[in-house]
Design an enzyme around this catalytic site. Structure first.
Site, PDB file in Angstrom:
ATOM      1  N   CYS A 134     -89.434  13.233 -95.272  1.00 18.71           N
ATOM      2  CA  CYS A 134     -90.598  12.367 -95.019  1.00 18.71           C
ATOM      3  C   CYS A 134     -90.283  10.886 -95.244  1.00 18.71           C
ATOM      4  CB  CYS A 134     -91.776  12.787 -95.898  1.00 18.71           C
ATOM      5  SG  CYS A 134     -92.437  14.369 -95.406  1.00 18.71           S
ATOM      6  N   TYR A 137     -96.603   9.886 -99.376  1.00 19.58           N
ATOM      7  CA  TYR A 137     -95.642  10.794-100.018  1.00 19.58           C
ATOM      8  C   TYR A 137     -94.212  10.344 -99.701  1.00 19.58           C
ATOM      9  CZ  TYR A 137     -92.955  15.238-100.383  1.00 19.58           C
ATOM     10  OH  TYR A 137     -92.023  16.200-100.648  1.00 19.58           O
ATOM     11  N   GLU A 167     -99.815  25.353 -98.913  1.00 17.01           N
ATOM     12  CA  GLU A 167     -98.702  26.028 -98.235  1.00 17.01           C
ATOM     13  C   GLU A 167     -98.212  25.207 -97.049  1.00 17.01           C
ATOM     14  OE1 GLU A 167    -101.743  26.908 -98.403  1.00 17.01           O
ATOM     15  OE2 GLU A 167    -102.529  27.694 -96.517  1.00 17.01           O
ATOM     16  N   GLN A 172     -95.174  20.151 -81.305  1.00 14.41           N
ATOM     17  CA  GLN A 172     -94.447  19.366 -82.302  1.00 14.41           C
ATOM     18  C   GLN A 172     -93.276  20.216 -82.824  1.00 14.41           C
ATOM     19  OE1 GLN A 172     -97.520  20.587 -82.533  1.00 14.41           O
ATOM     20  NE2 GLN A 172     -98.255  20.858 -84.605  1.00 14.41           N
ATOM     21  N   ARG A 184     -89.918  21.118 -85.417  1.00 22.18           N
ATOM     22  CA  ARG A 184     -89.412  21.024 -86.789  1.00 22.18           C
ATOM     23  C   ARG A 184     -88.199  21.947 -86.934  1.00 22.18           C
ATOM     24  NH1 ARG A 184     -92.823  17.747 -86.667  1.00 22.18           N
ATOM     25  NH2 ARG A 184     -94.375  17.154 -88.210  1.00 22.18           N
ATOM     26  N   ARG A 242     -89.054  16.543 -85.740  1.00 17.37           N
ATOM     27  CA  ARG A 242     -88.186  16.258 -86.896  1.00 17.37           C
ATOM     28  C   ARG A 242     -87.099  17.330 -86.953  1.00 17.37           C
ATOM     29  NH1 ARG A 242     -91.192  15.132 -92.188  1.00 17.37           N
ATOM     30  NH2 ARG A 242     -91.163  13.018 -91.374  1.00 17.37           N
TER      31      ARG A 242
END
Ligand code: NAD
Length: 335
Positions: free
Chosen positions: A123, A152, A194, A221, A223, A286
């Site tokens: 992040c 964060y 979670e 999206q 990941r 990401r």
């Protein structure tokens, strides 16, 4: 006095911390775990487990009643997108995690700890490099100019810098890993904190064959997800080596969330339909970039995602079944 290596694991009541304690014990360490709460799923492998608040410097001080070789700083105020990306918890996240990091680093310096590990996060990477779901840029050197998409991420970046200054000014042996979406058994799987793989496993486990589950956004999206055993392996290799980091600790097997759902459904042997609903999303794409870890450690995570998903789905479906068994029947059901 025994010549076992000694370690403190901060956040030992949490997901990755719990697995790390188990790993260190297997390697022959004497381990003290510390967390604000007991381990959720009963991991009692530490030699000593302190329930204490690491925002309190006195609690941190009391952990050092014997020489400690290594500290693993994994304690943080954290959760999945539903906790970190709504904005509602930003002040708590920044205040709590920064205080823990300031305290644990300073107390480790005062006690001549030989090495300290810090768990940073993917992040930290700038939002503008993660707009294209097929081509996100997350190599370590792209982190500046900084523009994380969450508070964060900003706290993690601040704390990375804090650890690096202790290395620069006090010659402390720090190691910094940037975790990318770690998943596996004994992680939070319900209650709002979670993360994606656990949430998808729970939803699929509770759905009927042919049923429907809700996914935030259009599911396009992307990941990557790293199984917890390989995360812990990377942490140990980083601690044993000379490279300070920050270095990515993640998988390069990137996929859209819709495909993750398909994978979990396949593992579960169910047909699952997806209903897309609005929700907090984070960045569009990401992926871990593992060039640096390969170069510096001569190793990188390589386990196929489906293997970790299979193990995790099995564990979460057991938790779901146990919870159902424990549900108290309503009066009318008893009649
Ligand atoms: P986790 O929430 O399961 O573990 C963190 C632990 O810290 C929790 O058990 C929590 O109770 C504890 N903690 C919070 N405040 C505390 C306090 N004041 N005093 C003592 N303990 C406190 O999370 P995790 O997934 O195991 O993550 C471990 C670390 O890795 C965190 O620093 C997290 O930010 C980082 N990280 C995790 C991921 C991931 O995908 N899981 C990704 C990037 C970074």
């Amino acid at each position: 006095m025994s010549n076992k290596k000694t370690a403190i694991v901060c956040g030992a009541g949490g997901f990755i911390g719990g697995h790390l304690v188990t790993r260190l014990k297997r390697e022959g360490y004497w381990v003290r775990g510390v967390d604000i709460k007991a381990h959720e799923y009963g991991n009692e492998n530490a030699d000593d487990f302190v329930v204490g608040d690491l925002r309190d410097f006195e609690v941190c001080k009391a952990l050092f009643d014997r020489p400690i070789d290594e500290v693993y700083q994994l304690a943080a105020d954290m959760g999945g997108a539903g906790y970190l990306f709504t904005g509602d918890n930003d002040a708590a996240v920044m205040h709590n995690s920064a205080l823990i990091n300031l305290n644990m680093l300073e107390i480790s310096r005062l006690n001549d700890v030989k090495k300290i590990f810090y768990s940073s996060s993917a992040c930290v990477y700038p939002e503008h490099n993660q707009m294209d779901p097929d081509n996100p840029k997350c190599s370590e050197d792209t982190v500046y100019p900084a523009s994380p998409d969450s508070e964060y991420g900003w706290e993690k970046l601040f704390s990375e810098r804090l650890f690096l200054t202790y290395h620069k000014n006090y010659q402390m042996e720090v190691r910094i890993g940037r975790f990318h979406n770690i998943f596996g058994p004994e992680g939070t799987w319900d209650g709002g904190k979670e993360k994606v793989p656990a949430a998808v496993c729970r939803k699929v486990a509770t759905a009927e064959d042919g049923g429907e589950i809700e996914i935030w956004g259009d599911g396009k999206q992307t990941r990557s997800f790293l199984f917890v055993d390989e995360c812990v392996e990377a942490v140990r290799r980083l601690m044993e080596g000379e490279f300070i980091g920050p270095v990515n600790i993640g998988s390069e097997e990137m996929l859209p969330i819709n495909e993750l759902v398909e994978m979990v459904a396949q593992v579960a042997g169910k047909t699952i339909n997806i209903k897309h609903i609005p929700g907090p999303l984070g960045v569009r794409g990401r992926n871990s970039d593992n060039e640096l870890i390969r170069e510096k450690l001569g190793w990188a995570p390589s386990r196929p995602l489906i293997e970790g998903i299979t193990t995790t789905y099995q564990w979460i479906s057991e938790q779901v079944a146990n919870t159902k068994e424990q549900e108290v029947p309503k009066a009318e059901e008893l009649a």
